[in-house]
Design a protein around this motif. Sequence first.
Motif, short mmCIF file in Angstrom:
data_model
loop_
_atom_site.label_atom_id
_atom_site.label_comp_id
_atom_site.label_asym_id
_atom_site.label_seq_id
_atom_site.Cartn_x
_atom_site.Cartn_y
_atom_site.Cartn_z
N HIS A 1 0.87 -1.23 0.13
CA HIS A 1 -0.10 0.08 -0.15
C HIS A 1 0.85 1.20 0.07
O HIS A 1 0.64 2.04 -0.63
CB HIS A 1 -0.96 -0.18 1.18
N CYS B 1 2.13 2.17 -3.46
CA CYS B 1 1.29 2.81 -4.23
C CYS B 1 0.94 4.47 -3.73
O CYS B 1 0.70 5.13 -4.62
CB CYS B 1 -0.24 2.12 -4.02
N VAL B 2 0.88 4.40 -2.43
CA VAL B 2 0.84 5.86 -2.01
C VAL B 2 1.89 6.92 -2.37
O VAL B 2 1.55 7.94 -2.93
CB VAL B 2 0.63 5.78 -0.62
N LEU C 1 -3.78 10.00 -12.33
CA LEU C 1 -3.70 8.79 -11.43
C LEU C 1 -2.34 7.98 -11.52
O LEU C 1 -2.09 7.83 -12.57
CB LEU C 1 -4.91 7.99 -11.23
N LEU D 1 -3.28 2.63 -9.09
CA LEU D 1 -4.75 2.97 -9.23
C LEU D 1 -5.48 2.69 -10.51
O LEU D 1 -6.69 2.18 -10.63
CB LEU D 1 -5.09 4.30 -8.65
N ILE E 1 -6.26 -0.92 -10.77
CA ILE E 1 -7.27 -1.32 -10.21
C ILE E 1 -8.75 -1.09 -11.04
O ILE E 1 -9.66 -1.90 -11.18
CB ILE E 1 -7.34 -0.61 -8.68
N ILE E 2 -8.51 0.16 -11.67
CA ILE E 2 -9.83 0.56 -12.39
C ILE E 2 -9.91 -0.53 -13.64
O ILE E 2 -11.16 -0.88 -13.99
CB ILE E 2 -9.78 2.05 -12.99
N LEU F 1 -11.53 -3.72 -13.19
CA LEU F 1 -12.72 -4.03 -13.28
C LEU F 1 -13.71 -3.93 -14.65
O LEU F 1 -14.90 -4.01 -14.64
CB LEU F 1 -13.41 -2.72 -12.18
N ILE G 1 -10.58 9.01 -4.78
CA ILE G 1 -9.95 7.60 -5.01
C ILE G 1 -8.49 7.86 -4.20
O ILE G 1 -8.15 6.91 -3.76
CB ILE G 1 -9.67 7.50 -6.44
N ASN H 1 -7.20 5.57 -1.14
CA ASN H 1 -5.73 4.94 -1.52
C ASN H 1 -4.82 5.25 -0.27
O ASN H 1 -4.56 4.34 0.34
CB ASN H 1 -5.42 5.18 -2.87
N ASN I 1 -6.25 4.09 2.77
CA ASN I 1 -6.42 2.49 2.71
C ASN I 1 -7.87 2.21 3.23
O ASN I 1 -7.98 1.50 4.47
CB ASN I 1 -5.29 1.80 3.76
N LEU J 1 -12.74 2.75 -1.88
CA LEU J 1 -11.75 2.80 -3.04
C LEU J 1 -12.46 1.79 -4.09
O LEU J 1 -12.56 2.04 -5.45
CB LEU J 1 -10.49 1.76 -2.55
N CYS K 1 -13.74 3.34 -7.62
CA CYS K 1 -13.15 2.75 -8.83
C CYS K 1 -14.05 1.92 -9.39
O CYS K 1 -14.27 2.10 -10.83
CB CYS K 1 -12.06 1.92 -8.48
#
Lengths: 486, 224
Positions: free
Chosen positions: A14, A17-18, A40, A44, A47-48, A51, B166, B170, B173, B178, B182
């Motif tokens: 995590h 990614c941050v 972004l 991220l 992740i989109i 989906l 978003i 993130n 967390n 999220l 998303c």
Amino acid sequence: MEEKHATKKSRTDHGSCVTAAAASGLTGRRKGHVDVISGLPDCLLGIILSLLPTKEAARTSLLSSRWRRVWNTSPLYLSDDCIWSKKIFARRIFGRVTPWSRDKRWRFHTISHILGSHRGSVQRFSLIHTRFLDHDLSVAEGWFCILAQKHVQEIELRFPNDYSPAQRWIPAFLFACESLKKLSLHNCLFPAEASLNLINLLELDLHETEVKDKGLRKILSCCTALQLLSIEDRSLHRIHLRSRSLRVLRVIDCFDLKELFIEDAPNLQRLLGSSLARKECVKIVSAPKLEMLGILTMKIRRIEVGTSVFETSKERTDVSLSTLEHSVKILSVVVNLGAHEEVKMLAYLLRCFPCLEKLHIQCSHNIDGNSANNGVLDYWEQIDSIDCVDHHLKIVKITMYDGLVGELNLAKYLIAKARVLTTLRIECESKFGKRWTSKQRSLLRFQDRASLDAQITFVKYKTLFWRDSLPKFDLSSADPFDIGTC
Amino acid sequence: MNSLSLRIFLFFFVSSLSRVWSLQATPRLRSIDRSDPIRSMASAAATTTKKMITLKSSDGEEFEVEEAVAMESQTIRHMIEDDCAENGIPLPNVTSKILSKVIEYCKKHVDAAAKPSDEAGAAAAAAAAAAAGGGGGKASAVPEDDLKAWDAEFVKVDQTTLFDLILAANYLNIKGLLDLTCQTVADMIKGKTPEEIRKTFNIKNDFTPEEEEEIRRENQWAFE
């Protein structure tokens, strides 16, 4: 110790990614026509894209130079469900004869191409429509090689029923893939001599894989992290469960199963099936956390819970109640409320679970349409009090209710005795209408109810395709037997 | 002293001892300050006073929230567990506007989870059977459908806010937020051609026609 390590690892994932998000810099924006989404970070956007259907996710590479490599390097979610060619599809619609094999071949080559050209890891690989033709098995083996190298986490393989045994083959080293967390195999042939190394496997779904008793034992001993197991297999004769990690076990339509033996399952919370104990003996020796049990049929062959034994034989009903299972909270049964034996069995079973909070009853009816035999007529009025009904039972759901004497008597009993009942939901199959329901209400003597908070609702029963009416196979749903309802 | 008064004295002495023992056996609540066990035990036994956490946004505004609400964020949860939350938690990556929305989301979901599941089931069953002449509904719990509807309204915001959410979800967390945000973006992309997607998100097409052709060839299967 392992949990701490897992938490640390998720924290670092995590964290990376941050920092990427912070570095991407969404500062200095002004309102108006601004491209925010491209700002972004890749993780991220990944992740989109996960989906989206595979095809649409791949198309985003055409959006702009920022997007060109995003899909190619993000974790891949490959499902052949959405891989089809408009050209070939269109040809089939407009009457031109194109052999079905051409579509299959196209899909086959596309999947090879994707696996070869994609740069990122593979998260999910699902094959539902693709068929391996005989001479393509070597290519298919190559696919699984690549998947293993790319640390695939979920694999779903569904082969058609009409495959020959040679075509149902899957490579053995699939089972050595350490990264796998979720595996679903339908109609594949389980390789008996495979050396299993699925130490991270959490969820396993086996449907007609001819796994056999020995194979299942091997799986249970090797997959030490396994939490969910669903089996539908005609080759099994005996399931002997010893697993420290298993939380959900679902057994469906194992027609040759003689015994389901839960020997040592300290974390088992849900034992599910479509009609448990009709053909097989169910023996539960140690499952201290068992909370949900069903769907049990009251035409029980034999059930042993601890040292309590339930057995219906033609001459008598053998029941000895010496242990009570305090953990079971939700129970689902199929019972013919017009048959004295089955009604007695239901009452005995309810005594065995004194902390039961939710009860699902599916009424089955005599095929020859006989009315209830005499023993049933006042059975519920005469029995001693049942612990769970008096003190714990909150929700009762009766499906396929027809207003027959036995069913009415049970409903009356529950209303009169259940002191903490909040909901009695009755789903009616054949008869349903305002007059009939109000008549039922008056017959049930609602005004004499034991619990002032109780409510009765009458609903029209929705017939479901049998596979949709199976108990839900997951850990997240609060009640796996709540199907087809709101 | 005669034996009767001795017995009475012993009785009171033993009963007061057992009271002290039962107090020590009360499990300490996690939310109470660990450094003061006696006060924490007393307050745990007394009322449900909730611990408040202060969150500081990037533009200096402070928000006081219940600890349970703040713990929806795994980042904040780890900070609390590592005892870094004493003087409030600075969140330099989140503006006050976004932080207030995030807190609104967390609060709603914490409240929804707190309702017992059987009440939710009863309310849902009553609501579903209302048309079929069911017995009077109890308007208490938050059924799943209501929460989903609330979530759908929550994400009806402009794009800038959505993407800021978003990033905040993130950074903090918060898995539920999220996933929700998303999925919203994914739904905006689904079913659109690349040109339509560019229009929706104001993405500038900086490819030359040759580059476009090359990309179409690379992944021809996706463009068929």
